[in-house]
Design a protein around this motif. Structure first.
Motif, PDB file in Angstrom:
ATOM      1  N   ALA A 190       0.846  -1.197   0.000  1.00  0.00           N
ATOM      2  CA  ALA A 190       0.000   0.000   0.000  1.00  0.00           C
ATOM      3  C   ALA A 190       0.878   1.242   0.000  1.00  0.00           C
ATOM      4  O   ALA A 190       2.069   1.169   0.315  1.00  0.00           O
ATOM      5  CB  ALA A 190      -0.884   0.032   1.247  1.00  0.00           C
ATOM      6  N   GLN A 191       0.288   2.367  -0.345  1.00  0.00           N
ATOM      7  CA  GLN A 191       0.901   3.658  -0.072  1.00  0.00           C
ATOM      8  C   GLN A 191       0.554   3.901   1.396  1.00  0.00           C
ATOM      9  O   GLN A 191      -0.581   4.244   1.727  1.00  0.00           O
ATOM     10  CB  GLN A 191       0.291   4.715  -0.999  1.00  0.00           C
ATOM     11  CG  GLN A 191       1.004   6.051  -1.038  1.00  0.00           C
ATOM     12  CD  GLN A 191       1.151   6.738   0.300  1.00  0.00           C
ATOM     13  OE1 GLN A 191       2.174   6.572   1.000  1.00  0.00           O
ATOM     14  NE2 GLN A 191       0.156   7.492   0.702  1.00  0.00           N
ATOM     15  N   SER A 192       1.523   3.711   2.286  1.00  0.00           N
ATOM     16  CA  SER A 192       1.199   3.621   3.716  1.00  0.00           C
ATOM     17  C   SER A 192       1.564   4.864   4.517  1.00  0.00           C
ATOM     18  O   SER A 192       1.386   4.894   5.731  1.00  0.00           O
ATOM     19  CB  SER A 192       1.902   2.405   4.328  1.00  0.00           C
ATOM     20  OG  SER A 192       3.298   2.605   4.309  1.00  0.00           O
ATOM     21  N   TYR A 204       1.641  11.671   3.064  1.00  0.00           N
ATOM     22  CA  TYR A 204       1.676  11.729   1.598  1.00  0.00           C
ATOM     23  C   TYR A 204       0.276  11.569   1.000  1.00  0.00           C
ATOM     24  O   TYR A 204      -0.010  12.091  -0.076  1.00  0.00           O
ATOM     25  CB  TYR A 204       2.625  10.661   1.034  1.00  0.00           C
ATOM     26  CG  TYR A 204       2.710  10.724  -0.469  1.00  0.00           C
ATOM     27  CD1 TYR A 204       3.401  11.763  -1.092  1.00  0.00           C
ATOM     28  CD2 TYR A 204       2.056   9.783  -1.263  1.00  0.00           C
ATOM     29  CE1 TYR A 204       3.438  11.857  -2.481  1.00  0.00           C
ATOM     30  CE2 TYR A 204       2.096   9.870  -2.649  1.00  0.00           C
ATOM     31  CZ  TYR A 204       2.788  10.910  -3.250  1.00  0.00           C
ATOM     32  OH  TYR A 204       2.821  11.011  -4.614  1.00  0.00           O
ATOM     33  N   SER A 205      -0.603  10.881   1.709  1.00  0.00           N
ATOM     34  CA  SER A 205      -1.944  10.670   1.162  1.00  0.00           C
ATOM     35  C   SER A 205      -2.706  11.986   1.016  1.00  0.00           C
ATOM     36  O   SER A 205      -3.628  12.086   0.209  1.00  0.00           O
ATOM     37  CB  SER A 205      -2.730   9.651   2.004  1.00  0.00           C
ATOM     38  OG  SER A 205      -3.246  10.214   3.201  1.00  0.00           O
ATOM     39  N   PHE A 206      -2.323  13.008   1.798  1.00  0.00           N
ATOM     40  CA  PHE A 206      -2.930  14.337   1.624  1.00  0.00           C
ATOM     41  C   PHE A 206      -2.360  15.023   0.376  1.00  0.00           C
ATOM     42  O   PHE A 206      -3.044  15.802  -0.268  1.00  0.00           O
ATOM     43  CB  PHE A 206      -2.654  15.219   2.849  1.00  0.00           C
ATOM     44  CG  PHE A 206      -3.468  14.844   4.059  1.00  0.00           C
ATOM     45  CD1 PHE A 206      -4.811  15.195   4.144  1.00  0.00           C
ATOM     46  CD2 PHE A 206      -2.886  14.147   5.100  1.00  0.00           C
ATOM     47  CE1 PHE A 206      -5.561  14.868   5.275  1.00  0.00           C
ATOM     48  CE2 PHE A 206      -3.637  13.816   6.228  1.00  0.00           C
ATOM     49  CZ  PHE A 206      -4.968  14.176   6.315  1.00  0.00           C
ATOM     50  N   TYR A 224      -5.587   8.303   3.303  1.00  0.00           N
ATOM     51  CA  TYR A 224      -5.079   6.962   3.616  1.00  0.00           C
ATOM     52  C   TYR A 224      -6.103   6.183   4.445  1.00  0.00           C
ATOM     53  O   TYR A 224      -6.418   5.026   4.149  1.00  0.00           O
ATOM     54  CB  TYR A 224      -3.749   7.066   4.384  1.00  0.00           C
ATOM     55  CG  TYR A 224      -3.299   5.750   4.968  1.00  0.00           C
ATOM     56  CD1 TYR A 224      -2.599   4.820   4.193  1.00  0.00           C
ATOM     57  CD2 TYR A 224      -3.614   5.400   6.286  1.00  0.00           C
ATOM     58  CE1 TYR A 224      -2.224   3.594   4.719  1.00  0.00           C
ATOM     59  CE2 TYR A 224      -3.241   4.175   6.812  1.00  0.00           C
ATOM     60  CZ  TYR A 224      -2.546   3.285   6.032  1.00  0.00           C
ATOM     61  OH  TYR A 224      -2.187   2.074   6.551  1.00  0.00           O
ATOM     62  N   GLY A 225      -6.630   6.826   5.486  1.00  0.00           N
ATOM     63  CA  GLY A 225      -7.619   6.167   6.349  1.00  0.00           C
ATOM     64  C   GLY A 225      -8.861   5.773   5.558  1.00  0.00           C
ATOM     65  O   GLY A 225      -9.393   4.667   5.728  1.00  0.00           O
ATOM     66  N   ARG A 243      -0.340  18.014   9.824  1.00  0.00           N
ATOM     67  CA  ARG A 243      -1.265  17.473   8.824  1.00  0.00           C
ATOM     68  C   ARG A 243      -2.534  18.311   8.759  1.00  0.00           C
ATOM     69  O   ARG A 243      -2.953  18.871   9.776  1.00  0.00           O
ATOM     70  CB  ARG A 243      -1.613  16.028   9.189  1.00  0.00           C
ATOM     71  CG  ARG A 243      -0.351  15.191   9.102  1.00  0.00           C
ATOM     72  CD  ARG A 243      -0.520  13.778   9.553  1.00  0.00           C
ATOM     73  NE  ARG A 243       0.790  13.131   9.451  1.00  0.00           N
ATOM     74  CZ  ARG A 243       1.041  11.885   9.760  1.00  0.00           C
ATOM     75  NH1 ARG A 243       0.061  11.113  10.190  1.00  0.00           N
ATOM     76  NH2 ARG A 243       2.254  11.399   9.616  1.00  0.00           N
ATOM     77  N   PRO A 244      -3.178  18.354   7.573  1.00  0.00           N
ATOM     78  CA  PRO A 244      -4.412  19.127   7.437  1.00  0.00           C
ATOM     79  C   PRO A 244      -5.487  18.647   8.418  1.00  0.00           C
ATOM     80  O   PRO A 244      -6.282  19.442   8.900  1.00  0.00           O
ATOM     81  CB  PRO A 244      -4.848  18.857   5.995  1.00  0.00           C
ATOM     82  CG  PRO A 244      -3.628  18.388   5.289  1.00  0.00           C
ATOM     83  CD  PRO A 244      -2.746  17.742   6.302  1.00  0.00           C
ATOM     84  N   ALA A 245      -5.519  17.353   8.683  1.00  0.00           N
ATOM     85  CA  ALA A 245      -6.424  16.809   9.715  1.00  0.00           C
ATOM     86  C   ALA A 245      -5.618  15.756  10.459  1.00  0.00           C
ATOM     87  O   ALA A 245      -4.942  14.945   9.842  1.00  0.00           O
ATOM     88  CB  ALA A 245      -7.666  16.196   9.086  1.00  0.00           C
TER      89      ALA A 245
END
Ligand code: G4F
Length: 324
Positions: free
Chosen positions: A84-86, A90-92, A151-152, A280-282
Motif C-alpha cells: 500500500a501507499q502507507s 503523503y496521502s494528503f 489513507y484512512g 497534517r491538514p487533519a
C-alpha cells in the motif's frame, strides 16, 4: 509445505512476515515492483538475509493482469496483502494515487484470489487509522470508523471490500486492524524512525536539529516483529474474522522524543524544533487499542514494550551511523 504469497514483501511488515513464515517452514513468494528486482542492493535490503530462500515475482498493484499472472502461477494457500501507499502524510499530497494503489490494488488482489484460488486464505492489512477521530477509547473491533485522511479512507474501503468478498463469495478473508508498529526496519519518513535516525546523526555531529510537527499526538506503538505473528495466526482459525492488534498503551510523540534522546544521553528540548511542514491538514490525536479479542482467540500477546522498542531503534541507528 504451505505456500504463502506476500504483497509488500519489501516493506517493514512484509520482511518480518517473510522471516516468520520461513521459520515456520512455508514456501514464501513475494510480489515486488520490477524496479526492485533491478536495484536489489537498495530496494530489497530488508530481505537481504533470506533472498536465496524467497521466490520473488515482478508485478504492479496498478495492473490487474500482472497480479493475475503471479497468483495463477504461485497458487498460494495463504495470501497476505500488505502492499500500500502507507504514509498518511503523503496521502494528503496525492489522494488520487493513494486511492488507486490502496483501493484498486486491494480489489484486484481479492478478485484474483476469487477467480484463481477461491479457497486461499486472504489477509488484508487494515489499520488503526480507520478509527481516526474515534468516539471511544480504547478502540476495539466494534468501534465506529471515522477516518481523518485519504489513507484512512482508502483502508476503510479496503476493509469493506474484504468483508464483502468474505460474505458474498464465502471466501476466507480476515482483516487485521493493526495499531502503529515500528522497528529498526521502519521507513525513515515515519515519526519513530525519523526521530531515532536523527538522534543518531545528532549524536555523531552530522545534524544539529530535528524538525517535527505535532508533538502531542498519541499512538499505541508496538513492535512490528510481534505484529506479523498475529497476521499469521488470523489465517489459522476455523472461521475468518477481523482482529485488533495493539499493546494497550499509548504515548505521545513528545514522550517518544524524550526517551529516544535520553538513550543517547541527550535532551530532546535542545534539538527538536517545530516545523509547520510536518503538521497534517487533519490529525488523528489519540489511538489506543484494545486487543483482548486477539489475546483470547489467537492467543496473541506483544513481547516488546514501549521503552524496549525505543531503545532497540535508537541502538540500531546509533550503530548504523557510527560507521559513517
Ligand atoms: O509515524 P507516523 O507518520 O504514523 P501514522 O500517521 O500514525 O501512521 C502509521 O500508523 C498507521 C496505523 O495507525 C498505519 F496505518 C500507517 O500506514 C502508518 O504506519 O505519524 C505518527 C504521528 C502523527 O500524529 C503525526 O502527525 O506523529 C506525528 N508527527 C509529528 N511530527 C509526525 C511528525 N509524523 C511524521 N511522519 N513526521 C513528523 O515530522
Amino acid at each position: 509445505m504451505k505456500r504463502a504469497l506476500i504483497t509488500g514483501i519489501t516493506g517493514q511488515d512484509g520482511s518480518y512476515l517473510a522471516d516468520h513464515l520461513l521459520d515456520l517452514g512455508y514456501e514464501v513468494h513475494g510480489i515486488v515492483r520490477r524496479v526492485a528486482l533491478e536495484d536489489s542492493a537498495h530496494r530489497l535490503v530488508r530481505l537481504a538475509g533470506n533472498l536465496d530462500k524467497l521466490h520473488l515475482h515482478a508485478a504492479s498493484l496498478e495492473s490487474f493482469p500482472s497480479l493475475f499472472s503471479v497468483v495463477s502461477e504461485v497458487q498460494p494457500d495463504e495470501l497476505y496483502h500488505l502492499a500500500a501507499q502507507s504514509f498518511v502524510s503523503y496521502s494528503f499530497d496525492d489522494s488520487f494515487s493513494t486511492f488507486r494503489t490502496n483501493i484498486d490494488g486491494t480489489h484486484f488482489m481479492l478478485e484474483c484470489a476469487r477467480r484463481l484460488v477461491p479457497s486461499c486464505k486472504f489477509y488484508f492489512a487494515g489499520s488503526s487509522e480507520m478509527f481516526g477521530h474515534a468516539d471511544e477509547v480504547p478502540q476495539n473491533e466494534n468501534t465506529r470508523f471515522y477516518p481523518r485522511s485519504p489513507y484512512g479512507i482508502s483502508k476503510v474501503t479496503g476493509f469493506d471490500l474484504s468483508r464483502n468478498y468474505r460474505e458474498a463469495y464465502d471466501m476466507y478473508v480476515s482483516s487485521g486492524i493493526l495499531f502503529n508498529h515500528e522497528s529498526p526496519r521502519r521507513g525513515f519518513e515515519f515519526v519513530t524512525r525519523k526521530i531515532t535516525s536523527h538522534v543518531a546523526r545528532i549524536k555523531n555531529g552530522e545534524l544539529n536539529e530535528l524538525p517535527l510537527g505535532n508533538l502531542e499526538a498519541k499512538r499505541d506503538w508496538g513492535f512490528a516483529g510481534d505484529y506479523v505473528r498475529a497476521m499469521h495466526l488470523m489465517l489459522q482459525q476455523e472461521t475468518p474474522e477481523d482482529f485488533v492488534v495493539a499493546t494497550g498503551k499509548t504515548h505521545s510523540v513528545r514522550e517518544f522524543c524524550q526517551l529516544a534522546f535520553e538513550f543517547a544521553g541527550l535532551n530532546y528540548e535542545d534539538y527538536v524544533i517545530k516545523d509547520p511542514r510536518f503538521y497534517r491538514p487533519a490529525e488523528v490525536h489519540l489511538l489506543l487499542g484494545d486487543a483482548s479479542k486477539s489475546k483470547k482467540k489467537l492467543g496473541w500477546e506483544p513481547t516488546i514494550g514501549f521503552e524496549e522498542l525505543v531503545e532497540m531503534m535508537v541502538k540500531h541507528d546509533l550503530d548504523l551511523h557510527s560507521h559513517h
